[in-house]
Design a protein around this motif. Structure first.
Motif, PDB file in Angstrom:
ATOM      1  N   THR A 123       0.830  -1.216   0.000  1.00 26.39           N
ATOM      2  CA  THR A 123       0.000   0.000   0.000  1.00 26.39           C
ATOM      3  C   THR A 123       0.860   1.261   0.000  1.00 26.39           C
ATOM      4  O   THR A 123       0.480   2.283   0.557  1.00 26.39           O
ATOM      5  N   ALA A 180      -0.520   4.656  -0.692  1.00 22.59           N
ATOM      6  CA  ALA A 180      -1.516   5.230   0.207  1.00 22.59           C
ATOM      7  C   ALA A 180      -0.924   5.903   1.440  1.00 22.59           C
ATOM      8  O   ALA A 180      -1.645   6.607   2.141  1.00 22.59           O
ATOM      9  N   TYR A 182       2.188  -3.879  -7.231  1.00 22.36           N
ATOM     10  CA  TYR A 182       1.272  -3.447  -6.168  1.00 22.36           C
ATOM     11  C   TYR A 182       0.390  -2.324  -6.712  1.00 22.36           C
ATOM     12  O   TYR A 182       0.654  -1.137  -6.478  1.00 22.36           O
ATOM     13  N   ILE A 232      -8.031   2.329  -0.169  1.00 24.37           N
ATOM     14  CA  ILE A 232      -8.216   1.610   1.094  1.00 24.37           C
ATOM     15  C   ILE A 232      -8.925   2.479   2.134  1.00 24.37           C
ATOM     16  O   ILE A 232      -9.323   1.971   3.183  1.00 24.37           O
ATOM     17  N   THR A 243      -7.913   7.823  -0.202  1.00 23.46           N
ATOM     18  CA  THR A 243      -6.783   7.275  -0.959  1.00 23.46           C
ATOM     19  C   THR A 243      -6.846   7.721  -2.413  1.00 23.46           C
ATOM     20  O   THR A 243      -7.928   7.806  -3.006  1.00 23.46           O
ATOM     21  N   TYR A 261      -4.110   6.285   4.309  1.00 23.49           N
ATOM     22  CA  TYR A 261      -3.812   4.912   4.721  1.00 23.49           C
ATOM     23  C   TYR A 261      -4.685   4.476   5.891  1.00 23.49           C
ATOM     24  O   TYR A 261      -5.215   3.360   5.910  1.00 23.49           O
TER      25      TYR A 261
END
Length: 241
Positions: A124, A127, A150, A155, A159, A185
């Protein structure tokens, strides 16, 4: 064990190697005892013998490397803990290594808790401030490789929504400019990350705060940047763990 360590120290002090008799004198050991220990240490890979001289072996060098690495980790932990107490925020240290985001060290406390890793930090990076800061330091090919592995995904409601928007944002980040992220995040959390120059390694120091303290983020990030600047010479030597 103590006598063996004395022998290893004696060998380490003799950069160009030394014979058994010299090492026995250096370590203050009887020659038969020294011979026995030297044979054992050579068999175990801690020493190697060449033309009658003893040198440190691969096992001793691995041990030394491991100890140096632990010392560097301890140094980084101490630095982060001091900044945590000085600034009053949790402090993070992360690097981009072998295609992955790695959070190497975190200094927090019950009064200044770190962000809970509820979604894998490696997956992530788009993010959170740490990931965005690291990705902004990569070349275009490495950055695209990371995002291929990725992909960008939302999320939280805040984001970034797609890869192109993220890439435009990363391209706008200045070379030494802090990266700020607000609830992208983790809901209820704001973060800032400061880029570090450690040779060819992309690295960052970061802080986080509850979103209701968001007004503290800019001055705290500025203070962190000043602390990094003051210690930059030391960090360049000790922080690349």
């Amino acid at each position: 064990m103590q006598r063996a360590m004395r022998l290893l120290e004696a060998v380490a002090a003799r950069q160009h190697g030394a014979p058994a008799k010299q090492l026995a004198r250096d370590a203050g050991l009887a020659l038969p005892t020294a011979y026995h220990l030297l044979r054992t240490l050579t068999h175990e890979g801690y020493l190697h013998r060449d033309k009658g001289l003893f040198f440190l072996g691969e096992a001793a060098e691995r041990l030394s490397s491991s100890g140096a690495q632990q010392k560097r980790r301890s140094t980084v932990s101490d630095v982060l803990a001091r900044w945590r107490d000085t600034i009053g925020v949790p402090v993070y240290y992360a690097v981009y290594r072998e295609g992955e985001i790695e959070v190497m060290c975190v200094a927090d406390s019950p009064g200044t808790p770190a962000v809970e890793e509820w979604a894998d930090f490696r997956e992530t990076g788009h993010a959170h401030a740490i990931g965005q800061c690291l990705l902004s330091q990569l070349g275009e090919e490495a950055r695209r490789d990371h995002l291929d592995r990725y992909p960008v995904r939302a999320i939280t409601p805040y984001t970034v929504r797609d890869e192109q928007t993220l890439l435009r944002r990363l391209n706008r980040i200045g070379r030494m400019e802090p990266v700020v992220e607000r609830q992208e995040y983790a809901l209820g959390t704001v973060c800032a990350a400061i880029p570090l120059t450690l040779g060819t390694t992309a690295a960052t120091m970061a802080i986080s705060l509850p979103s209701h303290q968001a007004d503290r983020l800019p001055p705290a990030a500025q203070q962190l940047q000043e602390e990094i600047g003051r210690l930059l010479g030391t960090l360049a030597l000790s922080i690349s763990i």
